[in-house]
Design a protein around this motif. Structure first.
Motif, mmCIF file in Angstrom:
data_model
loop_
_atom_site.group_PDB
_atom_site.id
_atom_site.type_symbol
_atom_site.label_atom_id
_atom_site.label_comp_id
_atom_site.label_asym_id
_atom_site.label_seq_id
_atom_site.Cartn_x
_atom_site.Cartn_y
_atom_site.Cartn_z
ATOM 1 N N ALA A 1 0.775 -1.133 -0.100
ATOM 2 C CA ALA A 1 -0.169 0.272 0.374
ATOM 3 C C ALA A 1 0.299 1.661 0.087
ATOM 4 N N ARG A 2 2.144 1.381 0.174
ATOM 5 C CA ARG A 2 3.089 2.444 1.168
ATOM 6 C C ARG A 2 3.469 2.482 -0.636
ATOM 7 N N ARG A 3 4.049 1.968 -1.096
ATOM 8 C CA ARG A 3 4.484 1.351 -2.734
ATOM 9 C C ARG A 3 3.556 2.354 -3.303
ATOM 10 N N LYS A 4 2.634 2.094 -3.464
ATOM 11 C CA LYS A 4 1.351 1.892 -4.606
ATOM 12 C C LYS A 4 1.031 3.974 -4.166
ATOM 13 N N ALA A 5 1.019 3.699 -3.012
ATOM 14 C CA ALA A 5 0.512 5.604 -2.310
ATOM 15 C C ALA A 5 1.784 6.281 -2.900
ATOM 16 N N LEU A 6 2.971 6.008 -3.171
ATOM 17 C CA LEU A 6 4.188 6.864 -3.438
ATOM 18 C C LEU A 6 4.039 6.364 -4.722
ATOM 19 N N GLN A 7 3.121 5.945 -5.888
ATOM 20 C CA GLN A 7 3.559 5.427 -6.865
ATOM 21 C C GLN A 7 4.777 5.393 -7.453
ATOM 22 N N ILE A 8 5.440 4.379 -6.759
ATOM 23 C CA ILE A 8 7.050 3.494 -7.297
ATOM 24 C C ILE A 8 6.510 2.484 -7.734
ATOM 25 N N SER A 9 7.576 1.934 -9.153
ATOM 26 C CA SER A 9 6.953 1.038 -9.463
ATOM 27 C C SER A 9 8.123 -0.363 -9.040
ATOM 28 N N GLN A 10 7.848 -1.361 -9.225
ATOM 29 C CA GLN A 10 8.794 -2.787 -8.411
ATOM 30 C C GLN A 10 9.912 -2.597 -8.833
ATOM 31 N N ILE A 11 10.457 -1.892 -9.894
ATOM 32 C CA ILE A 11 10.959 -1.792 -11.342
ATOM 33 C C ILE A 11 12.215 -0.498 -10.341
ATOM 34 N N LYS A 12 11.448 0.352 -9.898
ATOM 35 C CA LYS A 12 11.763 1.085 -9.580
ATOM 36 C C LYS A 12 12.378 1.532 -8.033
ATOM 37 N N LEU A 13 11.401 0.450 -7.283
ATOM 38 C CA LEU A 13 11.492 0.358 -5.994
ATOM 39 C C LEU A 13 13.274 -0.412 -5.065
ATOM 40 N N SER A 14 13.001 -1.667 -6.538
ATOM 41 C CA SER A 14 14.423 -2.640 -6.363
ATOM 42 C C SER A 14 15.443 -2.081 -6.765
ATOM 43 N N ALA A 15 15.425 -1.173 -7.618
ATOM 44 C CA ALA A 15 16.552 -1.148 -8.306
ATOM 45 C C ALA A 15 18.045 -0.272 -7.545
ATOM 46 N N GLY A 16 18.812 -1.390 -7.605
ATOM 47 C CA GLY A 16 20.587 -1.109 -6.930
ATOM 48 C C GLY A 16 20.181 -2.235 -5.472
ATOM 49 N N ILE A 17 18.832 -2.443 -5.558
ATOM 50 C CA ILE A 17 19.016 -3.341 -3.958
ATOM 51 C C ILE A 17 18.852 -4.374 -4.458
ATOM 52 N N CYS A 18 17.545 -4.594 -4.862
ATOM 53 C CA CYS A 18 17.882 -6.333 -5.694
ATOM 54 C C CYS A 18 16.876 -6.601 -6.947
ATOM 55 N N THR A 19 16.716 -7.986 -6.882
ATOM 56 C CA THR A 19 15.301 -8.026 -8.771
ATOM 57 C C THR A 19 14.158 -7.531 -8.690
ATOM 58 N N GLN A 20 13.758 -7.483 -9.341
ATOM 59 C CA GLN A 20 12.303 -7.496 -9.407
ATOM 60 C C GLN A 20 11.318 -8.607 -9.168
ATOM 61 N N ALA A 21 12.002 -9.344 -9.211
ATOM 62 C CA ALA A 21 11.404 -10.921 -9.018
ATOM 63 C C ALA A 21 12.239 -11.426 -7.461
ATOM 64 N N THR A 22 12.920 -10.225 -6.644
ATOM 65 C CA THR A 22 12.570 -10.843 -5.699
ATOM 66 C C THR A 22 11.690 -9.554 -5.086
ATOM 67 N N LEU A 23 11.471 -8.762 -4.629
ATOM 68 C CA LEU A 23 10.280 -7.476 -4.617
ATOM 69 C C LEU A 23 8.698 -8.584 -5.203
ATOM 70 N N SER A 24 9.028 -9.256 -6.465
ATOM 71 C CA SER A 24 7.796 -9.803 -6.132
ATOM 72 C C SER A 24 7.547 -10.517 -5.583
ATOM 73 N N LYS A 25 8.260 -11.391 -5.014
ATOM 74 C CA LYS A 25 8.011 -12.646 -4.197
ATOM 75 C C LYS A 25 7.603 -12.292 -3.265
ATOM 76 N N PHE A 26 8.345 -11.373 -2.757
ATOM 77 C CA PHE A 26 7.677 -10.884 -1.490
ATOM 78 C C PHE A 26 6.440 -10.079 -1.787
ATOM 79 N N GLU A 27 6.185 -9.443 -2.373
ATOM 80 C CA GLU A 27 5.079 -8.874 -2.432
ATOM 81 C C GLU A 27 3.678 -10.072 -2.765
ATOM 82 N N ARG A 28 3.612 -10.677 -3.551
ATOM 83 C CA ARG A 28 2.473 -11.654 -3.801
ATOM 84 C C ARG A 28 2.942 -13.435 -3.003
#
Length: 292
Positions: free
Chosen positions: A8-35
């Motif tokens: 909810a916080r990510r979407k409220a800030l209008q930050i995509s998974q790609i942008k949030l994960s950049a330089g930290i982890c893969t988008q797949a890692t973030l997606s597995k966490f959220e879903r």
């Protein structure tokens, strides 16, 4: 863990998974966490939360009171372990169900305390290794938190007590490197745990009769106590300094002064364990002098 709050916080800030994960982890890692609720390493999760203006603990807000209570319990247990009150520590840890600890840092703290206690009371090797494996192979896989070198301390203590000195040396060298790095960088924020690393490494080096290294670490520990205005470790450091001085046949005046300081700091900190050990050490020393 309230993953919905994170999303909810990510979407409220209008930050995509790609942008949030950049330089930290893969988008797949973030997606597995959220879903799927697959929690990444603590280091990754902390960075992701920081970008959203959250903390890891806030994701467990529904359990905030429980988290606070467990943190207070574990901090108290850690202080008792520094005081060598092993029976109290054993009983206190038995009252905590690690399966109910959601916060990753607190889980690491629990396994560190449990593993170190078992090392110090000669617990089963498999049990000690299991506790530290939870940190090294799961909760802190990238070895970025203070609990990794603390786990090395416990493993070093265990192997030293088993007289497997090559293995003990392997771990204490890693701890010594962590201590040196922390002191050089002035990274003293977690000074009580740094003192734990300093003390056990100094104690180990004394068993190897490398008194130069041991005494150097003791001096580092005493200086750190002075800088941080804490006395928890001073009784143990002074006791170890006294034992080293006796082994090295230092002048009687110096030994008597160290004994007096050991007892004084033990009484200030209500550390009866060190006070008793100091009294026994004094008797042995005086007996040896008398019959020399």
């Amino acid at each position: 863990m309230d993953i919905k709050k994170f999303v909810a916080r990510r979407k409220a800030l209008q930050i995509s998974q790609i942008k949030l994960s950049a330089g930290i982890c893969t988008q797949a890692t973030l997606s597995k966490f959220e879903r799927r609720g697959r929690v990444p390493s603590l280091a990754i999760l902390e960075q992701l939360c920081a970008r959203l203006g959250l903390t890891v603990d806030e994701l467990n807000e529904d359990q905030a009171s429980s988290v606070t209570q467990i943190r207070q319990q574990l901090d108290h247990i850690e202080r008792q372990l520094m005081m060598e009150d092993y029976q109290v520590v054993l009983q206190a840890l038995d009252q905590i169900a690690v399966s109910e600890i959601a916060a990753v840092p607190l889980r690491m703290q629990y396994y560190y305390l449990s593993g170190l206690l078992k090392s110090l009371i000669n617990g089963a090797v498999s049990d000690v290794c299991f506790d530290f494996d939870q940190i090294l192979d799961d909760l802190d896989q990238t070895h970025e938190t203070v609990f990794t070198p603390l786990a090395y301390v416990g493993l070093g203590v265990m192997y030293s007590r088993l007289s497997e000195l090559t293995k003990a040396q392997f771990y204490f060298e890693k701890v010594h490197q962590a201590v040196r790095q922390a002191l050089v960088n002035g990274d003293n924020q977690d000074y009580l745990r740094l003192l734990t690393m300093i003390f056990y490494t100094a104690e180990y080096e004394a068993t190897r009769e490398d008194f130069a290294t041991s005494d150097g670490l003791i001096n580092d520990g005493v200086s750190l106590c002075s800088e941080q205005h804490v006395t928890y470790y001073l009784p143990r450091l002074k006791y170890l300094a006294t034992a080293n001085a006796i082994q090295q046949c230092q002048p009687d005046e110096q030994i008597q002064q160290l004994l007096s300081e050991t007892v004084a700091f033990a009484r200030i900190n209500h550390n009866q364990v060190v006070e008793v050990k100091a009294a026994a050490l004094r008797r042995r020393y005086l007996h040896a002098r008398k019959h020399a």
